[in-house]
Design a protein around this motif. Structure first.
Motif, PDB file in Angstrom:
ATOM      1  N   HIS A  21      -6.048  16.692  -3.154  1.00  0.00           N
ATOM      2  CA  HIS A  21      -6.364  17.549  -4.298  1.00  0.00           C
ATOM      3  C   HIS A  21      -7.531  18.498  -4.014  1.00  0.00           C
ATOM      4  CE1 HIS A  21      -4.079  14.747  -7.284  1.00  0.00           C
ATOM      5  NE2 HIS A  21      -3.288  15.524  -6.582  1.00  0.00           N
ATOM      6  N   GLU A  22      -8.305  18.209  -2.961  1.00  0.00           N
ATOM      7  CA  GLU A  22      -9.333  19.176  -2.545  1.00  0.00           C
ATOM      8  C   GLU A  22      -8.680  20.481  -2.069  1.00  0.00           C
ATOM      9  OE1 GLU A  22     -12.056  17.756   0.427  1.00  0.00           O
ATOM     10  OE2 GLU A  22     -12.527  15.938  -0.731  1.00  0.00           O
ATOM     11  N   PHE A  23      -7.449  20.352  -1.598  1.00  0.00           N
ATOM     12  CA  PHE A  23      -6.768  21.519  -1.014  1.00  0.00           C
ATOM     13  C   PHE A  23      -5.753  22.136  -1.961  1.00  0.00           C
ATOM     14  CE2 PHE A  23      -7.963  18.704   2.553  1.00  0.00           C
ATOM     15  CZ  PHE A  23      -8.877  19.544   3.165  1.00  0.00           C
ATOM     16  N   ASP A  24      -5.099  21.296  -2.782  1.00  0.00           N
ATOM     17  CA  ASP A  24      -4.155  21.836  -3.765  1.00  0.00           C
ATOM     18  C   ASP A  24      -3.907  20.777  -4.841  1.00  0.00           C
ATOM     19  OD1 ASP A  24      -2.123  24.406  -3.719  1.00  0.00           O
ATOM     20  OD2 ASP A  24      -1.330  22.722  -4.902  1.00  0.00           O
ATOM     21  N   ALA A  25      -3.713  21.240  -6.070  1.00  0.00           N
ATOM     22  CA  ALA A  25      -3.498  20.312  -7.187  1.00  0.00           C
ATOM     23  C   ALA A  25      -2.134  19.638  -7.103  1.00  0.00           C
ATOM     24  CB  ALA A  25      -3.635  21.056  -8.512  1.00  0.00           C
ATOM     25  N   HIS A  42       0.855  -1.195   0.000  1.00  0.00           N
ATOM     26  CA  HIS A  42       0.000   0.000   0.000  1.00  0.00           C
ATOM     27  C   HIS A  42       0.885   1.237   0.000  1.00  0.00           C
ATOM     28  CE1 HIS A  42      -3.479   2.476   0.871  1.00  0.00           C
ATOM     29  NE2 HIS A  42      -2.915   2.957   1.952  1.00  0.00           N
ATOM     30  N   ASN A  43       0.733   2.057  -1.036  1.00  0.00           N
ATOM     31  CA  ASN A  43       1.461   3.332  -1.104  1.00  0.00           C
ATOM     32  C   ASN A  43       0.537   4.410  -0.543  1.00  0.00           C
ATOM     33  OD1 ASN A  43       3.841   2.316  -2.552  1.00  0.00           O
ATOM     34  ND2 ASN A  43       2.417   2.000  -4.233  1.00  0.00           N
ATOM     35  N   TRP A  44       0.682   4.710   0.725  1.00  0.00           N
ATOM     36  CA  TRP A  44      -0.367   5.461   1.416  1.00  0.00           C
ATOM     37  C   TRP A  44      -0.642   6.836   0.801  1.00  0.00           C
ATOM     38  CZ3 TRP A  44      -0.652  10.158   3.816  1.00  0.00           C
ATOM     39  CH2 TRP A  44       0.545  10.837   4.039  1.00  0.00           C
ATOM     40  N   TRP A  45       0.419   7.535   0.333  1.00  0.00           N
ATOM     41  CA  TRP A  45       0.256   8.930  -0.082  1.00  0.00           C
ATOM     42  C   TRP A  45      -0.362   9.088  -1.465  1.00  0.00           C
ATOM     43  CZ3 TRP A  45       4.250   5.919  -1.181  1.00  0.00           C
ATOM     44  CH2 TRP A  45       4.925   6.107  -2.371  1.00  0.00           C
ATOM     45  N   ILE A  46      -0.337   7.987  -2.262  1.00  0.00           N
ATOM     46  CA  ILE A  46      -0.967   8.080  -3.588  1.00  0.00           C
ATOM     47  C   ILE A  46      -2.160   7.148  -3.703  1.00  0.00           C
ATOM     48  CG2 ILE A  46       0.926   9.016  -4.991  1.00  0.00           C
ATOM     49  CD1 ILE A  46       1.657   6.066  -5.660  1.00  0.00           C
ATOM     50  N   ALA A  47      -2.620   6.591  -2.573  1.00  0.00           N
ATOM     51  CA  ALA A  47      -3.847   5.789  -2.596  1.00  0.00           C
ATOM     52  C   ALA A  47      -4.990   6.720  -3.026  1.00  0.00           C
ATOM     53  CB  ALA A  47      -4.088   5.191  -1.222  1.00  0.00           C
ATOM     54  N   PRO A  48      -5.962   6.195  -3.794  1.00  0.00           N
ATOM     55  CA  PRO A  48      -6.930   7.070  -4.482  1.00  0.00           C
ATOM     56  C   PRO A  48      -7.678   8.047  -3.579  1.00  0.00           C
ATOM     57  CG  PRO A  48      -7.228   4.763  -5.110  1.00  0.00           C
ATOM     58  CD  PRO A  48      -6.136   4.786  -4.110  1.00  0.00           C
ATOM     59  N   LYS A  49      -8.201   7.576  -2.441  1.00  0.00           N
ATOM     60  CA  LYS A  49      -8.999   8.470  -1.585  1.00  0.00           C
ATOM     61  C   LYS A  49      -8.116   9.533  -0.928  1.00  0.00           C
ATOM     62  CE  LYS A  49     -12.408   4.901  -0.617  1.00  0.00           C
ATOM     63  NZ  LYS A  49     -12.822   3.857   0.350  1.00  0.00           N
ATOM     64  N   MET A  57      -4.339  19.214   7.482  1.00  0.00           N
ATOM     65  CA  MET A  57      -3.517  18.010   7.617  1.00  0.00           C
ATOM     66  C   MET A  57      -4.247  16.918   8.391  1.00  0.00           C
ATOM     67  SD  MET A  57      -1.351  19.224   5.751  1.00  0.00           S
ATOM     68  CE  MET A  57      -0.481  17.660   5.543  1.00  0.00           C
ATOM     69  N   GLU A  58      -5.051  17.334   9.391  1.00  0.00           N
ATOM     70  CA  GLU A  58      -5.843  16.335  10.131  1.00  0.00           C
ATOM     71  C   GLU A  58      -6.869  15.682   9.221  1.00  0.00           C
ATOM     72  OE1 GLU A  58      -7.493  18.265  13.606  1.00  0.00           O
ATOM     73  OE2 GLU A  58      -5.460  18.768  14.267  1.00  0.00           O
ATOM     74  N   ALA A  59      -7.468  16.465   8.322  1.00  0.00           N
ATOM     75  CA  ALA A  59      -8.467  15.922   7.400  1.00  0.00           C
ATOM     76  C   ALA A  59      -7.830  14.917   6.439  1.00  0.00           C
ATOM     77  CB  ALA A  59      -9.131  17.059   6.623  1.00  0.00           C
ATOM     78  N   VAL A  60      -6.634  15.241   5.952  1.00  0.00           N
ATOM     79  CA  VAL A  60      -5.924  14.330   5.044  1.00  0.00           C
ATOM     80  C   VAL A  60      -5.550  13.044   5.798  1.00  0.00           C
ATOM     81  CG1 VAL A  60      -3.763  13.991   3.761  1.00  0.00           C
ATOM     82  CG2 VAL A  60      -5.034  16.146   3.531  1.00  0.00           C
ATOM     83  N   TRP A  61      -5.053  13.212   7.012  1.00  0.00           N
ATOM     84  CA  TRP A  61      -4.592  12.052   7.790  1.00  0.00           C
ATOM     85  C   TRP A  61      -5.751  11.105   8.096  1.00  0.00           C
ATOM     86  CZ3 TRP A  61       0.075  10.308   8.073  1.00  0.00           C
ATOM     87  CH2 TRP A  61       0.406   9.332   9.006  1.00  0.00           C
ATOM     88  N   GLU A  62      -6.886  11.675   8.419  1.00  0.00           N
ATOM     89  CA  GLU A  62      -8.054  10.853   8.761  1.00  0.00           C
ATOM     90  C   GLU A  62      -8.450   9.953   7.589  1.00  0.00           C
ATOM     91  OE1 GLU A  62     -12.652  11.738   9.890  1.00  0.00           O
ATOM     92  OE2 GLU A  62     -11.184  13.200  10.582  1.00  0.00           O
ATOM     93  N   VAL A  63      -8.463  10.529   6.381  1.00  0.00           N
ATOM     94  CA  VAL A  63      -8.790   9.739   5.188  1.00  0.00           C
ATOM     95  C   VAL A  63      -7.697   8.688   4.944  1.00  0.00           C
ATOM     96  CG1 VAL A  63      -9.040   9.842   2.669  1.00  0.00           C
ATOM     97  CG2 VAL A  63     -10.149  11.565   4.111  1.00  0.00           C
ATOM     98  N   ALA A  64      -6.455   9.092   5.115  1.00  0.00           N
ATOM     99  CA  ALA A  64      -5.333   8.181   4.854  1.00  0.00           C
ATOM    100  C   ALA A  64      -5.349   6.990   5.824  1.00  0.00           C
ATOM    101  CB  ALA A  64      -4.011   8.937   4.959  1.00  0.00           C
ATOM    102  N   VAL A  65      -5.654   7.258   7.085  1.00  0.00           N
ATOM    103  CA  VAL A  65      -5.714   6.167   8.073  1.00  0.00           C
ATOM    104  C   VAL A  65      -6.838   5.204   7.712  1.00  0.00           C
ATOM    105  CG1 VAL A  65      -6.271   5.615  10.488  1.00  0.00           C
ATOM    106  CG2 VAL A  65      -4.653   7.460   9.956  1.00  0.00           C
ATOM    107  N   GLN A  66      -8.000   5.748   7.372  1.00  0.00           N
ATOM    108  CA  GLN A  66      -9.148   4.907   7.029  1.00  0.00           C
ATOM    109  C   GLN A  66      -8.854   4.067   5.787  1.00  0.00           C
ATOM    110  OE1 GLN A  66     -11.767   4.235   8.796  1.00  0.00           O
ATOM    111  NE2 GLN A  66     -12.545   2.856   7.210  1.00  0.00           N
TER     112      GLN A  66
END
Ligand SMILES: [Zn+2]
Length: 233
Positions: A147-151, A134-141, A213-222
């Protein structure tokens, strides 16, 4: 279940009902104003947070990866592809010998992709086991959330800048950096690459507010947790 906080007795007990294990894959390399251990910190933490409620044993991060392009930056360590694959094979063999049958590489560094090829090769020789990466930083979600925050969510930029990877001594630029030409970068020698990259960020903003960053982390953990849950093949 964090292995560094466990005894072997506890692992033996867990193996009676659990055959999954997570092995975080990091790197020790320049991350501009962020910690040289950014990838290792992120791989370990995302694996710990994701696996926590599942009770899956999380092994200590492999702190060195394949990153020859950054060798011009002091503090960067790169291992050869052959060394890396040999080390991971020994880790898989060790886990297998004790009864682990489903093993997840939780990766935080792009250069570590040979681990995915090793997984396929190793599975062909161990037909009752499954290894996936699992490549956590490029996983689709996770990437979509970024990308919601920056392209641009690039190496050593805001997308790796968490309270647990930034350093209190560093003051970060407030303007965004123009994106570098990544294929051109990887064609350069380590010395040329350093000259071309400057501080080491590939491009984009350097920092975002903590709630982003908390919002990104939450999605990444899930998303990482879903990966650990399955499917396994
Ligand atoms: Zn990184």
């Amino acid at each position: 279940m964090i292995i560094s906080e466990c005894t072997w007795f506890q692992v033996e007990e867990r193996l009676k009902s659990e055959d999954r294990a997570a092995v975080p894959l990091g790197s020790t390399e320049q991350h501009a104003q962020l910690s040289l251990s950014t990838d290792s910190i992120l791989a370990q933490r995302i694996a710990n947070d994701a696996a926590g409620p599942l009770g899956i044993p999380v092994f200590p991060v492999v702190p060195y990866g394949i990153t020859p392009i950054f060798l011009g930056y002091p503090g960067t360590i790169s291992v050869r592809v052959s060394t890396y694959v040999a080390l991971l094979r020994d880790i898989l063999d060790s886990l297998y010998s004790q009864g682990f049958r489903r093993i997840a590489f939780v990766n935080a560094h792009g250069g570590n992709q040979p681990a995915a090829s090793l997984a396929v090769e190793w599975m062909a020789e161990h037909r009752d086991a499954s290894v996936k990466m699992h490549n956590w930083w490029i996983a689709p979600k996770t990437l979509a959330k970024c990308h919601e925050f920056d392209a641009v969510a690039s190496h050593a930029s805001w997308s790796e800048n968490f309270p647990w990877t930034r350093l209190p001594t560093e003051v970060l630029p407030t303007q965004r950096k123009p994106m570098v030409d990544v294929p051109a970068l990887f064609a350069k020698s380590p010395a040329e690459a350093r000259k071309y990259l400057g501080d080491g960020v590939f491009g984009g903003p350097y920092q975002m507010p903590d709630d982003v960053m908390e919002a990104v982390w939450e999605v990444a953990v899930q998303e990482t947790r879903e990966f650990l849950m399955g499917p396994w093949h």
